[in-house]
Design a protein around this motif. Sequence first.
Motif, PDB file in Angstrom:
ATOM      1  N   CYS A   1      60.154  34.755  33.017  1.00  0.00           N
ATOM      2  CA  CYS A   1      58.432  34.382  33.466  1.00  0.00           C
ATOM      3  C   CYS A   1      58.100  35.715  34.243  1.00  0.00           C
ATOM      4  O   CYS A   1      57.302  35.345  33.535  1.00  0.00           O
TER       5      CYS A   1
ATOM      6  N   CYS B   1      59.027  26.160  34.359  1.00  0.00           N
ATOM      7  CA  CYS B   1      57.454  26.421  35.511  1.00  0.00           C
ATOM      8  C   CYS B   1      56.717  27.515  35.120  1.00  0.00           C
ATOM      9  O   CYS B   1      55.458  27.776  35.603  1.00  0.00           O
TER      10      CYS B   1
ATOM     11  N   CYS C   1      61.397  28.284  39.567  1.00  0.00           N
ATOM     12  CA  CYS C   1      62.511  27.132  38.991  1.00  0.00           C
ATOM     13  C   CYS C   1      64.060  27.989  38.851  1.00  0.00           C
ATOM     14  O   CYS C   1      64.871  26.860  38.281  1.00  0.00           O
TER      15      CYS C   1
ATOM     16  N   CYS D   1      64.549  30.560  33.540  1.00  0.00           N
ATOM     17  CA  CYS D   1      64.985  31.114  32.745  1.00  0.00           C
ATOM     18  C   CYS D   1      65.068  33.161  32.754  1.00  0.00           C
ATOM     19  O   CYS D   1      65.352  33.780  32.297  1.00  0.00           O
TER      20      CYS D   1
HETATM   21  S1  FES Z   1      60.219  29.802  33.599  1.00  0.00           S
HETATM   22 FE1  FES Z   1      60.672  28.547  36.261  1.00  0.00          FE
HETATM   23  S2  FES Z   1      61.038  30.273  37.209  1.00  0.00           S
HETATM   24 FE2  FES Z   1      60.882  31.605  35.083  1.00  0.00          FE
END
Ligand code: FES
Length: 311
Positions: free
Chosen positions: A73, A34, A39, A42
């Motif tokens: 992220c 995401c 999500c 990462c």
């Molecule tokens: S890519 Fe989804 S929380 Fe970092």
Amino acid sequence: MPEIHIAGRQLSLPPGSNLLDGLLTAGVKVPSSCRAGHCQTCLLQNSQPLAPDDPASSSLSPEQQADGWLLACQCQVSHDLALTHFDPQHSALPAQISGLTRLADDVLELRLQPRAPLRYKAGQHVSLWLDENLGRSYSIASLPQEGELVFHLRLYPQGAFSQRIQHMDNGQTLYLSGVSGICHYDPEWADRPLLLLARGTAVGMLHAVARDALKQGHTGGITLIVWQRSDASGYWHQPLTEWAAAHPGVSYLTTNDNSGDQLLRQTGLVPRNAMALVCGSPAFVERQRKPLFMSGLARRQILDEAFIGSQ
Ligand code: FES
Ligand SMILES: Cc1cc2nc3c(=O)[nH]c(=O)nc-3n(C[C@H](O)[C@H](O)[C@H](O)COP(=O)(O)OP(=O)(O)OC[C@H]3O[C@@H](n4cnc5c(N)ncnc54)[C@H](O)[C@@H]3O)c2cc1C
């Protein structure tokens, strides 16, 4: 410049730069989906916990924070980091596939038998991992007392997870991590009208929320409204119609993007004391806010979950 140690490598990244972007540019593999902090695919573990208010870890559980986990992220590099990858085989719960059923051409029902009981509430989400490089968020369409975990997965033609999961078989193993999410039933709402607005595969988890509410003795009435792309595209219509008919106090309605706003403005459909749970694509979730506010609901009466995917 801050130094980053990961997978036997040492990198220097500019202060203020995004950790996920920096690692990917340097050729370090980090799973992601995401890129919005939702999500948890990462996840990386630092040797030290970050400051409690650091946006890279503030959305994680207190246990995850204490163990130094962070979301790449959401991490702006500001100091040295000594990082380890998330290894689902080591840190997540194994679960065997117990069912794979097509509910529509592009919707798959996935059933999983976890190796140990999972603590969750119907409507929350988890990361499902096929291996250490491929994890995606999915919302839970079952109740804890049902034993099996159920998910409704949209299959995308270019989707890495979509393409692999549909060719897997019963008995194969996946890994589950990071139960979270606020779109679940709260017994404090027992006598308030419950309004559940779903688009696409969100219908599975919101139907589970409704079943959970009934199990917990909800008396305030439940209205489930499902947005369909067209009359022919709605999946699961028949089972929902039969379920609603069997439960006094439950209404099931379908609508679409053209007439949904009008429907919500109908007198009496959104009582002022209602609790509204809104789940589906980010655009759908955003769009429902205005008609709900116009009907008199306050921000605290609206809980939402956006199914943010990879761009
Ligand atoms: S890519 Fe989804 S929380 Fe970092
Ligand atoms: C908290 C949360 C809960 C979620 N719950 C569910 C759920 O219960 N059921 C469900 O089906 N999905 C759910 N999602 C969305 C799901 O995680 C993503 O759609 C995921 O990216 C699909 O993975 P994939 O590997 O098949 O596709 P990817 O490899 O990630 O993407 C490949 C391509 O497919 C398209 N695509 C992928 N996802 C989307 C999307 N969401 N919208 C538009 N286009 C997309 C894009 O073109 C993308 O480039 C949830 C997401 C979040 C953040």
